[in-house]
Scaffold this active site. Structure first.
Site, PDB file in Angstrom:
ATOM      1  N   TYR A  32     -41.085 -24.659   9.833  1.00 45.89           N
ATOM      2  CA  TYR A  32     -41.738 -24.772  11.145  1.00 45.89           C
ATOM      3  C   TYR A  32     -42.775 -25.890  11.059  1.00 45.89           C
ATOM      4  O   TYR A  32     -43.962 -25.711  11.293  1.00 45.89           O
ATOM      5  CB  TYR A  32     -42.360 -23.448  11.592  1.00 45.89           C
ATOM      6  CG  TYR A  32     -42.254 -23.281  13.102  1.00 45.89           C
ATOM      7  CD1 TYR A  32     -41.016 -23.010  13.696  1.00 45.89           C
ATOM      8  CD2 TYR A  32     -43.351 -23.449  13.922  1.00 45.89           C
ATOM      9  CE1 TYR A  32     -40.892 -22.895  15.072  1.00 45.89           C
ATOM     10  CE2 TYR A  32     -43.233 -23.344  15.300  1.00 45.89           C
ATOM     11  CZ  TYR A  32     -42.006 -23.064  15.865  1.00 45.89           C
ATOM     12  OH  TYR A  32     -41.889 -22.960  17.223  1.00 45.89           O
ATOM     13  N   LEU A  33     -42.249 -27.058  10.700  1.00 47.50           N
ATOM     14  CA  LEU A  33     -43.099 -28.160  10.252  1.00 47.50           C
ATOM     15  C   LEU A  33     -43.905 -28.774  11.389  1.00 47.50           C
ATOM     16  O   LEU A  33     -43.472 -28.780  12.540  1.00 47.50           O
ATOM     17  CB  LEU A  33     -42.206 -29.230   9.608  1.00 47.50           C
ATOM     18  CG  LEU A  33     -41.362 -28.703   8.450  1.00 47.50           C
ATOM     19  CD1 LEU A  33     -40.406 -29.782   7.964  1.00 47.50           C
ATOM     20  CD2 LEU A  33     -42.237 -28.210   7.303  1.00 47.50           C
ATOM     21  N   GLU A  35     -47.360 -31.884  12.054  1.00 51.79           N
ATOM     22  CA  GLU A  35     -47.939 -33.141  11.598  1.00 51.79           C
ATOM     23  C   GLU A  35     -48.686 -32.974  10.262  1.00 51.79           C
ATOM     24  O   GLU A  35     -48.727 -33.900   9.454  1.00 51.79           O
ATOM     25  CB  GLU A  35     -48.851 -33.668  12.718  1.00 51.79           C
ATOM     26  CG  GLU A  35     -49.446 -35.035  12.496  1.00 51.79           C
ATOM     27  CD  GLU A  35     -48.447 -36.129  12.149  1.00 51.79           C
ATOM     28  OE1 GLU A  35     -47.307 -36.107  12.676  1.00 51.79           O
ATOM     29  OE2 GLU A  35     -48.810 -37.007  11.338  1.00 51.79           O
ATOM     30  N   HIS A  37     -47.763 -31.113   7.727  1.00 51.59           N
ATOM     31  CA  HIS A  37     -46.749 -31.250   6.677  1.00 51.59           C
ATOM     32  C   HIS A  37     -46.340 -32.719   6.537  1.00 51.59           C
ATOM     33  O   HIS A  37     -46.146 -33.225   5.436  1.00 51.59           O
ATOM     34  CB  HIS A  37     -45.504 -30.418   7.013  1.00 51.59           C
ATOM     35  CG  HIS A  37     -45.753 -28.947   7.096  1.00 51.59           C
ATOM     36  ND1 HIS A  37     -45.660 -28.237   8.267  1.00 51.59           N
ATOM     37  CD2 HIS A  37     -46.088 -28.039   6.143  1.00 51.59           C
ATOM     38  CE1 HIS A  37     -45.925 -26.962   8.045  1.00 51.59           C
ATOM     39  NE2 HIS A  37     -46.185 -26.812   6.765  1.00 51.59           N
ATOM     40  N   ASP A 150     -55.675 -24.828   3.268  1.00 52.80           N
ATOM     41  CA  ASP A 150     -55.459 -23.651   2.414  1.00 52.80           C
ATOM     42  C   ASP A 150     -56.248 -23.834   1.110  1.00 52.80           C
ATOM     43  O   ASP A 150     -55.665 -23.947   0.024  1.00 52.80           O
ATOM     44  CB  ASP A 150     -53.963 -23.492   2.130  1.00 52.80           C
ATOM     45  CG  ASP A 150     -53.169 -23.345   3.412  1.00 52.80           C
ATOM     46  OD1 ASP A 150     -53.461 -22.434   4.194  1.00 52.80           O
ATOM     47  OD2 ASP A 150     -52.263 -24.170   3.655  1.00 52.80           O
ATOM     48  N   GLN A 153     -55.592 -21.454  -1.770  1.00 52.07           N
ATOM     49  CA  GLN A 153     -54.234 -21.659  -2.293  1.00 52.07           C
ATOM     50  C   GLN A 153     -54.189 -22.867  -3.246  1.00 52.07           C
ATOM     51  O   GLN A 153     -53.640 -22.789  -4.340  1.00 52.07           O
ATOM     52  CB  GLN A 153     -53.275 -21.873  -1.117  1.00 52.07           C
ATOM     53  CG  GLN A 153     -51.896 -22.383  -1.516  1.00 52.07           C
ATOM     54  CD  GLN A 153     -50.908 -22.324  -0.372  1.00 52.07           C
ATOM     55  OE1 GLN A 153     -50.440 -21.262  -0.026  1.00 52.07           O
ATOM     56  NE2 GLN A 153     -50.553 -23.457   0.208  1.00 52.07           N
ATOM     57  N   VAL A 176     -55.197 -31.608   8.732  1.00 56.19           N
ATOM     58  CA  VAL A 176     -54.897 -32.359   9.959  1.00 56.19           C
ATOM     59  C   VAL A 176     -55.237 -31.460  11.141  1.00 56.19           C
ATOM     60  O   VAL A 176     -54.908 -30.270  11.147  1.00 56.19           O
ATOM     61  CB  VAL A 176     -53.412 -32.785  10.002  1.00 56.19           C
ATOM     62  CG1 VAL A 176     -53.105 -33.545  11.286  1.00 56.19           C
ATOM     63  CG2 VAL A 176     -53.086 -33.649   8.788  1.00 56.19           C
ATOM     64  N   ARG A 187     -48.687 -21.054  12.292  1.00 58.31           N
ATOM     65  CA  ARG A 187     -49.033 -19.828  13.034  1.00 58.31           C
ATOM     66  C   ARG A 187     -49.665 -20.128  14.394  1.00 58.31           C
ATOM     67  O   ARG A 187     -49.776 -19.222  15.218  1.00 58.31           O
ATOM     68  CB  ARG A 187     -49.946 -18.930  12.201  1.00 58.31           C
ATOM     69  CG  ARG A 187     -49.202 -18.250  11.058  1.00 58.31           C
ATOM     70  CD  ARG A 187     -50.027 -17.149  10.408  1.00 58.31           C
ATOM     71  NE  ARG A 187     -49.233 -16.356   9.501  1.00 58.31           N
ATOM     72  CZ  ARG A 187     -49.136 -16.562   8.184  1.00 58.31           C
ATOM     73  NH1 ARG A 187     -49.796 -17.548   7.619  1.00 58.31           N
ATOM     74  NH2 ARG A 187     -48.360 -15.783   7.441  1.00 58.31           N
TER      75      ARG A 187
HETATM   76  O1  PAF Z   1     -48.626 -23.072   2.250  1.00 60.90           O
HETATM   77  C1  PAF Z   1     -47.459 -22.623   2.339  1.00 60.90           C
HETATM   78  O2  PAF Z   1     -46.697 -22.981   3.241  1.00 60.90           O
HETATM   79  C2  PAF Z   1     -46.963 -21.623   1.318  1.00 60.90           C
HETATM   80  O3  PAF Z   1     -47.977 -20.769   0.924  1.00 60.90           O
HETATM   81  C3  PAF Z   1     -46.278 -22.284   0.102  1.00 60.90           C
HETATM   82  C4  PAF Z   1     -47.265 -23.132  -0.690  1.00 60.90           C
HETATM   83  C5  PAF Z   1     -45.128 -23.141   0.552  1.00 60.90           C
HETATM   84  C6  PAF Z   1     -45.748 -21.207  -0.840  1.00 60.90           C
HETATM   85  O4  PAF Z   1     -44.814 -20.393  -0.209  1.00 60.90           O
END
Ligand code: PAF
Length: 281
Positions: A32-33, A35, A37, A150, A153, A176, A187
């Site tokens: 669900y890309l 900008e 990404h 994130d 993460q 971004v 989301r």
């Molecule tokens: O940030 C995300 O989209 C996810 O947490 C990842 C890093 C692709 C791992 O599933």
């Protein structure tokens, strides 16, 4: 663009690139890309010879009452997006191959995984660290790209790479945002028009904190309280957490000295959104 679904085919393709002396960039995503990404893709294309984007909605990072089933998916649109962005390969594995029935091995990053988002999403970062390590093993990238939105993460993935002596560089790219300040997230697709407006409270509250620090505020308790009051002025917002922490340990800090990570998670209606800012005295 090559579309690869099997783990063995992905390994073989990447092995060939390495044999040809090509540097591989990996952008792990759940699809669900947007900008955000694409900014990771652009950075990968700038710094490597071959860019692989993975799309895998990873079941192990969702809690039992979370949105795994309804997480937005649109592979056909994502493929067009990736082709336009000049991506060399989409790795789109099936869950049964990533996690066969007798799957038992998980990666835990103690001391980091249970803080901030980990407190309200137990097991989330165990799932993230596990799938990302698997993707690293399959693709064996030279560089892997993640977004600063994130923050926890990326920190956890950096620790996995450092602690397990992985031969790759973890690159963090800036968050971004929409022109009005909302951080891009897959989301955001859940938000109705009124919620979309309400979601601006997240970035507004962080901008308030930046201004407060620029005006001389150093006390993180007052900064957190100020952020909360901006958020709580929005009737559709329900704060999950707001914390001011050390960006390396995620331990709370009392004063803005050096760099402080202010991270927050807020429910806008049923949708949980995150954002953060790094404050410097
Ligand atoms: O940030 C995300 O989209 C996810 O947490 C990842 C890093 C692709 C791992 O599933």
């Amino acid at each position: 663009m090559k579309v690869v679904e099997s783990v063995s085919a992905m390994k073989a393709l990447a092995r060939g690139w390495r044999r040809d002396g090509k540097r591989i960039g990996l952008v792990p995503t759940m699809g669900y890309l947007h900008e955000g990404h694409l900014s990771l893709v652009r950075e990968s294309k700038r710094r490597t010879d071959v860019t692989v984007v993975s799309i895998f909605v990873n079941p192990t990072q969702f809690g039992p009452n979370e949105d795994f089933k309804k997480y937005p998916r649109d592979l056909a649109k994502d493929i067009v997006y990736l082709e336009t962005g000049g991506v060399d390969c989409l790795f789109h594995p099936v869950a049964a191959e990533v996690y066969p029935l007798d799957y038992r091995t998980f990666v835990e990053v103690q001391g980091l995984q249970d803080k901030l988002c980990g407190r309200s999403r137990p097991g989330h970062f165990r799932g993230v660290a596990t799938v990302v390590l698997k993707l690293f093993e399959i693709v064996r990238p030279d560089l892997a790209f993640f977004g600063a939105k994130d923050a926890q993460q990326v920190l956890i993935i950096r620790r996995v790479a450092a602690d397990l002596d992985l031969d790759l560089e973890v690159v963090t790219c800036p968050t971004v945002r929409e022109p009005d300040g909302l951080a891009l997230s897959s989301r955001n697709a859940y938000l109705g028009p009124a919620e979309r407006k309400a979601a601006l409270a997240l970035s507004m509250s962080l901008r308030w904190a930046e201004r407060a620090v620029a005006a001389g505020e150093r006390d993180t308790a007052r900064l957190v309280a100020g952020i909360r009051s901006v958020l709580e002025a929005e009737p559709m917002a329900r704060v999950d957490y707001v914390e001011a922490v050390d960006p390396e340990t995620l331990e709370p800090v009392g004063e803005v000295r050096g760099e402080v990570l202010v991270a927050l998670a807020v429910f806008i209606g049923p949708t949980r959104l995150i954002d953060n800012v790094r404050l410097r005295a």
